[in-house]
Write a protein that holds these residues in place. Sequence first.
Motif, PDB file in Angstrom:
ATOM      1  N   ALA A   1      42.961  25.155  -2.254  1.00  0.00           N
ATOM      2  CA  ALA A   1      41.602  25.209  -1.723  1.00  0.00           C
ATOM      3  C   ALA A   1      40.645  24.451  -2.627  1.00  0.00           C
ATOM      4  N   ALA A   2      40.817  24.571  -3.948  1.00  0.00           N
ATOM      5  CA  ALA A   2      39.964  23.857  -4.892  1.00  0.00           C
ATOM      6  C   ALA A   2      40.120  22.346  -4.747  1.00  0.00           C
ATOM      7  N   ALA A   3      41.292  21.932  -4.267  1.00  0.00           N
ATOM      8  CA  ALA A   3      41.534  20.503  -4.054  1.00  0.00           C
ATOM      9  C   ALA A   3      41.156  20.054  -2.648  1.00  0.00           C
ATOM     10  N   GLY A   4      40.646  20.973  -1.828  1.00  0.00           N
ATOM     11  CA  GLY A   4      40.232  20.609  -0.468  1.00  0.00           C
ATOM     12  C   GLY A   4      41.328  20.725   0.567  1.00  0.00           C
ATOM     13  N   MET A   5      42.399  21.434   0.241  1.00  0.00           N
ATOM     14  CA  MET A   5      43.506  21.638   1.182  1.00  0.00           C
ATOM     15  C   MET A   5      43.507  23.116   1.566  1.00  0.00           C
ATOM     16  N   VAL A   6      43.077  23.409   2.786  1.00  0.00           N
ATOM     17  CA  VAL A   6      42.850  24.791   3.202  1.00  0.00           C
ATOM     18  C   VAL A   6      44.014  25.274   4.058  1.00  0.00           C
ATOM     19  N   LEU A   7      44.644  26.354   3.620  1.00  0.00           N
ATOM     20  CA  LEU A   7      45.774  26.939   4.351  1.00  0.00           C
ATOM     21  C   LEU A   7      45.824  28.435   4.088  1.00  0.00           C
ATOM     22  N   ASP A   8      46.835  29.102   4.643  1.00  0.00           N
ATOM     23  CA  ASP A   8      46.942  30.555   4.557  1.00  0.00           C
ATOM     24  C   ASP A   8      48.197  30.986   3.818  1.00  0.00           C
ATOM     25  N   CYS A   9      48.205  32.268   3.451  1.00  0.00           N
ATOM     26  CA  CYS A   9      49.423  32.924   2.988  1.00  0.00           C
ATOM     27  C   CYS A   9      50.050  33.679   4.154  1.00  0.00           C
ATOM     28  N   CYS A  10      51.323  33.977   4.046  1.00  0.00           N
ATOM     29  CA  CYS A  10      52.015  34.747   5.089  1.00  0.00           C
ATOM     30  C   CYS A  10      53.182  35.492   4.477  1.00  0.00           C
ATOM     31  N   ALA A  11      53.704  36.449   5.235  1.00  0.00           N
ATOM     32  CA  ALA A  11      54.893  37.171   4.797  1.00  0.00           C
ATOM     33  C   ALA A  11      56.112  36.261   4.896  1.00  0.00           C
ATOM     34  N   LEU A  12      57.066  36.472   4.008  1.00  0.00           N
ATOM     35  CA  LEU A  12      58.333  35.747   4.044  1.00  0.00           C
ATOM     36  C   LEU A  12      59.461  36.701   4.433  1.00  0.00           C
ATOM     37  N   PRO A  13      60.549  36.171   4.967  1.00  0.00           N
ATOM     38  CA  PRO A  13      61.616  37.043   5.479  1.00  0.00           C
ATOM     39  C   PRO A  13      62.261  37.942   4.435  1.00  0.00           C
ATOM     40  N   HIS A  14      62.312  37.504   3.175  1.00  0.00           N
ATOM     41  CA  HIS A  14      63.046  38.256   2.172  1.00  0.00           C
ATOM     42  C   HIS A  14      62.102  39.134   1.336  1.00  0.00           C
ATOM     43  N   GLY A  15      62.339  40.408   1.363  1.00  0.00           N
ATOM     44  CA  GLY A  15      61.604  41.342   0.519  1.00  0.00           C
ATOM     45  C   GLY A  15      60.117  41.379   0.816  1.00  0.00           C
ATOM     46  N   ASP A  16      59.324  41.546  -0.250  1.00  0.00           N
ATOM     47  CA  ASP A  16      57.873  41.618  -0.120  1.00  0.00           C
ATOM     48  C   ASP A  16      57.203  40.311  -0.506  1.00  0.00           C
ATOM     49  N   ALA A  17      57.980  39.240  -0.553  1.00  0.00           N
ATOM     50  CA  ALA A  17      57.442  37.963  -1.008  1.00  0.00           C
ATOM     51  C   ALA A  17      56.416  37.403  -0.025  1.00  0.00           C
ATOM     52  N   ARG A  18      55.493  36.618  -0.554  1.00  0.00           N
ATOM     53  CA  ARG A  18      54.496  35.939   0.261  1.00  0.00           C
ATOM     54  C   ARG A  18      54.717  34.444   0.127  1.00  0.00           C
ATOM     55  N   GLY A  19      54.436  33.731   1.216  1.00  0.00           N
ATOM     56  CA  GLY A  19      54.578  32.290   1.203  1.00  0.00           C
ATOM     57  C   GLY A  19      53.333  31.624   1.731  1.00  0.00           C
ATOM     58  N   LEU A  20      53.434  30.339   1.957  1.00  0.00           N
ATOM     59  CA  LEU A  20      52.334  29.550   2.497  1.00  0.00           C
ATOM     60  C   LEU A  20      52.591  29.253   3.963  1.00  0.00           C
ATOM     61  N   ARG A  21      51.539  29.337   4.778  1.00  0.00           N
ATOM     62  CA  ARG A  21      51.628  28.982   6.194  1.00  0.00           C
ATOM     63  C   ARG A  21      50.718  27.792   6.446  1.00  0.00           C
ATOM     64  N   LEU A  22      51.293  26.720   6.934  1.00  0.00           N
ATOM     65  CA  LEU A  22      50.546  25.496   7.203  1.00  0.00           C
ATOM     66  C   LEU A  22      50.677  25.137   8.675  1.00  0.00           C
ATOM     67  N   GLY A  23      49.653  24.482   9.223  1.00  0.00           N
ATOM     68  CA  GLY A  23      49.696  24.013  10.601  1.00  0.00           C
ATOM     69  C   GLY A  23      49.222  22.581  10.696  1.00  0.00           C
ATOM     70  N   THR A  24      49.720  21.865  11.698  1.00  0.00           N
ATOM     71  CA  THR A  24      49.408  20.440  11.827  1.00  0.00           C
ATOM     72  C   THR A  24      48.527  20.108  13.028  1.00  0.00           C
ATOM     73  N   ALA A  25      48.004  21.127  13.724  1.00  0.00           N
ATOM     74  CA  ALA A  25      47.205  20.831  14.915  1.00  0.00           C
ATOM     75  C   ALA A  25      45.939  20.052  14.578  1.00  0.00           C
ATOM     76  N   ALA A  26      45.188  20.518  13.569  1.00  0.00           N
ATOM     77  CA  ALA A  26      43.906  19.889  13.257  1.00  0.00           C
ATOM     78  C   ALA A  26      44.078  18.465  12.735  1.00  0.00           C
ATOM     79  N   VAL A  27      45.013  18.272  11.799  1.00  0.00           N
ATOM     80  CA  VAL A  27      45.183  16.920  11.252  1.00  0.00           C
ATOM     81  C   VAL A  27      45.721  15.964  12.307  1.00  0.00           C
ATOM     82  N   THR A  28      46.480  16.477  13.263  1.00  0.00           N
ATOM     83  CA  THR A  28      46.948  15.625  14.358  1.00  0.00           C
ATOM     84  C   THR A  28      45.792  15.249  15.272  1.00  0.00           C
ATOM     85  N   THR A  29      44.907  16.184  15.536  1.00  0.00           N
ATOM     86  CA  THR A  29      43.704  15.876  16.313  1.00  0.00           C
ATOM     87  C   THR A  29      42.921  14.751  15.654  1.00  0.00           C
TER      88      THR A  29
END
Length: 419
Positions: free
Chosen positions: A340-368
């Motif tokens: 976010a500090a670098a201007g790249m805005v994305l979310d966190c999300c749950a990951l399949p293994h355990g209680d780990a968290r990962g990054l969730r990215l989408g390409t709809a806006a940049v494709t637009t």
Amino acid sequence: MSVTHALEADVLRRQDPELAGVLLGELERQSAGLQLIAAENFTSPAVLAALGSPLVNKYAEGYPGARYHGGCEIVDVAERLAVERAKRLFGAAHANVQAHSGSSAVLAAYAALLRPGDTVLALGLPHGGHLTHGSPANFSGRWFDFVGYGVDAETGLIDHDQVRALARAHRPKAIVCGSISYPRHIDYAFFREVADEVGAYLIADAAHPIGLVAGRAAPSPVPYADIVCATTHKVLRGPRGGMLLCGGELAERVDRAVFPFTQGGAQMNSVAAKAVAFGEAAAPAFTVYAHQVVANARALADGLAAEGLAVTTGGTDTHLVTADPAPLGVDARTARGRLAAAGMVLDCCALPHGDARGLRLGTAAVTTQGMGGREMARIAALLAGVLRGTAEPAAARREVRELAGGFPPYPGRIPAEHG
């Protein structure tokens, strides 16, 4: 009511310069960074124009031809257009376009089919389910008895054997299929088969893939689900809002669940903007766009994997990518902050293994914005550099601004003093 007024807010700037500065600042933020949140997109100027139209003034409780207020003859035309366009676009017998949000649409689906205390089978929140899929903080978890199925810890794919076993054991009144972070296509035919086996309704929460469905880049849940709930933003590029699709036999129940049971008057400017978005999504250019969204997501997933991130399910079929940044030595929350500090805005999300968290990215806006595979590779390299700490923050921010500046979402709409 031109898009210039909607974006530059000339009238507002004269009357309330403080708030006008907020609007222009947000436009600059969106234009100067990379918007990689999977649930966000840039609407078209035509959608913005409809949102800023005089239809915002009209109170219109009820449905076309059966309103509780007078003077609805014009807004009735707008809603009928939205309904007919949605039905054609998705091949549905009935469409309700009044839902204020995706969550409102899910609430209406539950209200149409369930009673408090009924058992519902849905993807568990730790595996990518939505708040409306049984969170104790949400109406769903308070009013219904949710049983959660999951994804395989190794593959990240929905565990179909578990779904079938839980359905047989709990005999739910409804089964919900849908996720906020599942990057693969959902097998709607399988869920229909299980629902029929145990006598359950099937509700498809297609908030994320519905735009891809419109663009023929993802399979449709409409032939399989009793009710499809969706949002009209995300890949669909419409206004923030929701909708429901169903067969004719449930039409009256769905409509009454939206109004008067869960909502009051429709937001007619938003309904008109939905009509605009459905019309745009029916054009051949949108099919090209939807397939490019998926191609970009796959390119981004490949780029992230090449940079050392652990991409869940090994890739994607959709507009979203989920990945674990841990191999680069950083946890998801820290990673999100650095990006976010670098201007790249994305979310966190749950990951399949355990209680780990990962990054969730989408390409709809940049494709637009017009970006393609080359830009996805550059984004992946930029992201990895920021997370590794090999990219100096100020330099990374400048590179992000340069990249985004080459693909403005609304060309020529940022005044010089804000650019």
